[in-house]
Design a protein around this motif. Structure first.
Motif, PDB file in Angstrom:
ATOM      1  N   GLU A 403       0.832  -1.201   0.000  1.00  0.00           N
ATOM      2  CA  GLU A 403       0.000   0.000   0.000  1.00  0.00           C
ATOM      3  C   GLU A 403       0.873   1.261   0.000  1.00  0.00           C
ATOM      4  N   GLY A 404       0.686   2.106  -1.036  1.00  0.00           N
ATOM      5  CA  GLY A 404       1.556   3.256  -1.217  1.00  0.00           C
ATOM      6  C   GLY A 404       1.174   4.482  -0.427  1.00  0.00           C
ATOM      7  N   GLY A 405       0.097   4.413   0.358  1.00  0.00           N
ATOM      8  CA  GLY A 405      -0.276   5.554   1.180  1.00  0.00           C
ATOM      9  C   GLY A 405       0.447   5.599   2.510  1.00  0.00           C
ATOM     10  N   ARG A 406       0.956   4.457   2.971  1.00  0.00           N
ATOM     11  CA  ARG A 406       1.652   4.392   4.261  1.00  0.00           C
ATOM     12  C   ARG A 406       3.068   3.798   4.145  1.00  0.00           C
ATOM     13  N   PHE A 407       3.333   3.073   3.052  1.00  0.00           N
ATOM     14  CA  PHE A 407       4.619   2.378   2.908  1.00  0.00           C
ATOM     15  C   PHE A 407       5.365   2.919   1.693  1.00  0.00           C
ATOM     16  N   HIS A 408       6.648   3.197   1.860  1.00  0.00           N
ATOM     17  CA  HIS A 408       7.451   3.811   0.813  1.00  0.00           C
ATOM     18  C   HIS A 408       8.250   2.746   0.074  1.00  0.00           C
ATOM     19  N   HIS A 409       7.929   2.540  -1.198  1.00  0.00           N
ATOM     20  CA  HIS A 409       8.632   1.588  -2.070  1.00  0.00           C
ATOM     21  C   HIS A 409       8.676   0.191  -1.455  1.00  0.00           C
ATOM     22  N   ALA A 410       7.574  -0.216  -0.862  1.00  0.00           N
ATOM     23  CA  ALA A 410       7.466  -1.555  -0.263  1.00  0.00           C
ATOM     24  C   ALA A 410       6.958  -2.521  -1.328  1.00  0.00           C
ATOM     25  N   ARG A 411       7.716  -3.590  -1.578  1.00  0.00           N
ATOM     26  CA  ARG A 411       7.386  -4.510  -2.660  1.00  0.00           C
ATOM     27  C   ARG A 411       7.642  -5.936  -2.203  1.00  0.00           C
ATOM     28  N   SER A 412       6.880  -6.872  -2.769  1.00  0.00           N
ATOM     29  CA  SER A 412       7.054  -8.286  -2.463  1.00  0.00           C
ATOM     30  C   SER A 412       6.940  -9.092  -3.756  1.00  0.00           C
ATOM     31  N   ARG A 413       7.841 -10.049  -3.891  1.00  0.00           N
ATOM     32  CA  ARG A 413       7.761 -10.966  -5.022  1.00  0.00           C
ATOM     33  C   ARG A 413       6.702 -12.012  -4.709  1.00  0.00           C
ATOM     34  N   HIS A 414       5.664 -12.072  -5.545  1.00  0.00           N
ATOM     35  CA  HIS A 414       4.544 -12.998  -5.355  1.00  0.00           C
ATOM     36  C   HIS A 414       4.788 -14.259  -6.170  1.00  0.00           C
ATOM     37  N   LEU A 415       4.826 -15.387  -5.491  1.00  0.00           N
ATOM     38  CA  LEU A 415       5.134 -16.661  -6.132  1.00  0.00           C
ATOM     39  C   LEU A 415       4.063 -17.695  -5.828  1.00  0.00           C
ATOM     40  N   VAL A 416       3.640 -18.403  -6.845  1.00  0.00           N
ATOM     41  CA  VAL A 416       2.829 -19.608  -6.688  1.00  0.00           C
ATOM     42  C   VAL A 416       3.648 -20.741  -7.296  1.00  0.00           C
ATOM     43  N   ILE A 417       3.986 -21.729  -6.469  1.00  0.00           N
ATOM     44  CA  ILE A 417       4.888 -22.805  -6.884  1.00  0.00           C
ATOM     45  C   ILE A 417       4.178 -24.139  -6.693  1.00  0.00           C
ATOM     46  N   GLU A 418       4.097 -24.911  -7.760  1.00  0.00           N
ATOM     47  CA  GLU A 418       3.472 -26.222  -7.651  1.00  0.00           C
ATOM     48  C   GLU A 418       4.504 -27.249  -7.203  1.00  0.00           C
ATOM     49  N   THR A 419       4.102 -28.089  -6.282  1.00  0.00           N
ATOM     50  CA  THR A 419       4.957 -29.151  -5.766  1.00  0.00           C
ATOM     51  C   THR A 419       4.149 -30.442  -5.708  1.00  0.00           C
ATOM     52  N   PRO A 420       4.787 -31.592  -5.827  1.00  0.00           N
ATOM     53  CA  PRO A 420       4.046 -32.833  -5.583  1.00  0.00           C
ATOM     54  C   PRO A 420       3.457 -32.815  -4.174  1.00  0.00           C
ATOM     55  N   TYR A 421       2.283 -33.394  -4.021  1.00  0.00           N
ATOM     56  CA  TYR A 421       1.652 -33.398  -2.699  1.00  0.00           C
ATOM     57  C   TYR A 421       2.512 -34.183  -1.718  1.00  0.00           C
ATOM     58  N   ARG A 422       2.878 -33.500  -0.637  1.00  0.00           N
ATOM     59  CA  ARG A 422       3.680 -34.123   0.411  1.00  0.00           C
ATOM     60  C   ARG A 422       2.986 -33.867   1.757  1.00  0.00           C
ATOM     61  N   PRO A 423       2.322 -34.885   2.310  1.00  0.00           N
ATOM     62  CA  PRO A 423       1.629 -34.670   3.583  1.00  0.00           C
ATOM     63  C   PRO A 423       2.557 -34.169   4.681  1.00  0.00           C
ATOM     64  N   GLU A 424       3.838 -34.543   4.604  1.00  0.00           N
ATOM     65  CA  GLU A 424       4.758 -34.176   5.685  1.00  0.00           C
ATOM     66  C   GLU A 424       5.005 -32.669   5.762  1.00  0.00           C
ATOM     67  N   LEU A 425       4.725 -31.904   4.676  1.00  0.00           N
ATOM     68  CA  LEU A 425       4.922 -30.459   4.743  1.00  0.00           C
ATOM     69  C   LEU A 425       4.011 -29.835   5.788  1.00  0.00           C
ATOM     70  N   ALA A 426       2.818 -30.396   5.932  1.00  0.00           N
ATOM     71  CA  ALA A 426       1.872 -29.870   6.921  1.00  0.00           C
ATOM     72  C   ALA A 426       2.204 -30.301   8.340  1.00  0.00           C
ATOM     73  N   GLU A 427       3.241 -31.115   8.494  1.00  0.00           N
ATOM     74  CA  GLU A 427       3.661 -31.496   9.840  1.00  0.00           C
ATOM     75  C   GLU A 427       4.452 -30.390  10.523  1.00  0.00           C
ATOM     76  N   HIS A 428       4.950 -29.416   9.739  1.00  0.00           N
ATOM     77  CA  HIS A 428       5.540 -28.241  10.372  1.00  0.00           C
ATOM     78  C   HIS A 428       4.455 -27.559  11.200  1.00  0.00           C
ATOM     79  N   PRO A 429       4.763 -27.121  12.408  1.00  0.00           N
ATOM     80  CA  PRO A 429       3.722 -26.502  13.250  1.00  0.00           C
ATOM     81  C   PRO A 429       3.044 -25.333  12.545  1.00  0.00           C
ATOM     82  N   GLY A 430       1.715 -25.354  12.559  1.00  0.00           N
ATOM     83  CA  GLY A 430       0.968 -24.223  12.037  1.00  0.00           C
ATOM     84  C   GLY A 430       0.654 -24.268  10.557  1.00  0.00           C
ATOM     85  N   PHE A 431       0.863 -25.396   9.870  1.00  0.00           N
ATOM     86  CA  PHE A 431       0.606 -25.481   8.432  1.00  0.00           C
ATOM     87  C   PHE A 431      -0.558 -26.432   8.154  1.00  0.00           C
TER      88      PHE A 431
END
Length: 475
Positions: A403-431
């Protein structure tokens, strides 16, 4: 003005607007901001009229975490603003009234913004400027058809309990676009999301809240229709899996009831204490010789002062503080097909500025360089999976502005990455793995899906109606 027929029309409108709609921003010391002053006891920065926002100090404690305690400046803007888009059908096709708007923090001047983007101070005229165009449609929505109307949070690391009203209002009567406004279809907006720093953060937030059937129903359906659909395409096709993910009848890895219980349980169990602290005595922060507030490590962000000259805005000149982050952020979703249905791996994240402790965040949301000065255990668990992803697995890759009204030159690289389904990724706390239908369902309510996830959801959903640009093409 007729709706834009081709994207070339949009780019011509942008080129035409740049000469008469702009902001020129000059950095100035915080002590020299006209209309702003620091509290002599605490250092809190306030506007002399009492509206807008303050910049305050905060002390945060999270016992048992890799970083158990820290202090930071934060923006306190308790008033709830309106972020609204008008939609109208032309020849049976919904069109969205978008504003070409320049903000002082935008890296590239004009971006495609909602019809209305206004704080309460703005629309009550505290700034002393011109009235906000089209505001009456949103202040009295009962006169029209409400498609979306929900309060959503802003960045919980930079805002203290900040919320905005995200609205889409369908109109049937004549609405004449003023200078700097144009009608765009949803597929056109989706294509523009593939261009760096063009569709602003507030637009992305509202688009994420749009009911899914508004973009997948036939062209003669009105926004918000609840008719179901069957996703086309072969089981091995990414777009077909994405469309199935939007279908309420499609199978999900977790039930919505179990996900709600998980969120509630985490909110109860999370030990997070947030207390006000003097801005002028924050541990680890200092006032620089050129008048900024900066972290001792030289990382994270600064609080800076800016003097703004603007054309095409309600006010022609003003001063204000802003947050200026270091580095480009990474916000990334890992997605996988589960039984032919695309699922996104989300992270239930606590931030000091959230109203209700935690919200659903992307798989990864950070500025990687900041972890050079933090304990190794604080590094996001799947950051390396994102940074080392095979380019052939990247489905979306664009740099988007905050948002350019409160943040100066704030930018984020937006990525959507496909991966094979791995149930173990959700074993990290909070996923957890969730479908798009489940995430969009939660967006009908406040304080469940954070700003970064909403921004990424708009990008991911854009792939339902537009072929993705080649990775890096926008840059």
């Amino acid at each position: 003005m007729t709706p834009a027929t081709h994207l070339d029309d949009v780019h011509r409108a942008l080129d035409s607007a740049r000469g008469r709609m702009f902001t020129r921003t000059e950095r100035v010391p915080l002590d020299e901001l006209t209309g702003w002053a620091g509290d002599p006891d605490t250092g809190t920065l306030r506007h002399h009229r009492g509206g807008f926002f303050t910049v305050e100090g905060l002390r945060v404690r999270r016992p048992g975490r890799p970083v158990a305690e820290w202090s930071q400046p934060i923006i306190n803007q308790q008033e709830i603003g309106i972020l609204g888009i008008l939609v109208k059908e032309f020849d049976g096709v919904p069109h969205f009234l978008m504003q070409l708007k320049a903000e002082p923090g935008n890296i590239n001047g004009i971006q495609i913004s909602p019809t209305v983007q206004a704080t309460r101070s703005n629309y009550l005229g505290v700034h002393g400027g011109r009235p906000v165009p089209y505001l009456d449609h949103f202040r009295d929505p009962s006169r029209h058809r409400v498609v979306t109307d929900v309060r959503q949070s802003e960045q919980g690391s930079w805002f203290l309990r900040k919320r905005n009203r995200n609205m889409i209002i369908q109109v049937s009567g004549e609405v004449e676009p003023l200078d700097g406004y144009l009608w765009l279809t949803l597929p056109q907006l989706h294509r523009l999301l593939a261009v760096d720093d063009l569709v602003n953060m507030d637009t992305r937030s509202i688009l994420a809240c749009l009911p899914l059937t508004a973009e997948t129903a036939p062209g003669d359906s009105a926004p918000g229709d609840t008719a179901g659909y069957t996703a086309p395409g072969p089981a091995g096709d990414f777009t077909a899996a994405l469309l199935r993910s939007c279908d309420p009848a499609a199978p999900a890895r977790h039930s919505t009831a179990s996900l709600l219980s998980w969120i509630t349980d985490t909110r109860i169990r999370t030990d997070l204490t947030v207390e006000s602290a003097p801005l002028n005595r924050l541990p680890g922060w200092h006032r620089t010789p050129d008048g900024r507030v900066a972290h001792d490590s030289g990382r994270f962000f600064d609080v800076i002062g800016v003097r703004v000259e603007a054309a095409g805005r309600e006010v022609a000149r003003w001063d204000q503080p802003m947050i200026a982050p270091y580095g480009t952020g990474i916000v990334a979703l890992l997605v996988a097909r589960v039984d032919g249905v695309l699922h996104a791996l989300v992270h239930l994240r606590a931030e000091p500025g959230y109203v209700d402790v935690v919200e659903l965040a992307p798989t990864v949301s950070c500025v990687p360089e900041n972890y050079d000065v933090l304990p190794p255990a604080a590094r996001p668990p799947l950051l390396d999976d994102v940074l080392r992803a095979d380019p052939s697995a990247v489905r979306f890759d664009t740099v988007q502005s905050e948002e350019g009204g409160r943040f100066h030159h704030a930018r984020s690289r937006h990525l959507v990455i496909e991966t094979p389904y791995r149930p173990e990724l959700a074993e990290h706390p909070g996923f957890r793995w969730m479908t798009l239908h489940q995430l969009t369902g939660l967006l009908r309510h406040s304080h469940y899906v954070n700003m970064e996830t909403r921004s990424l959801l708009a990008c991911l959903r854009s792939l339902t109606t537009s072929a993705p640009a080649p990775v890096g093409a926008a840059r």
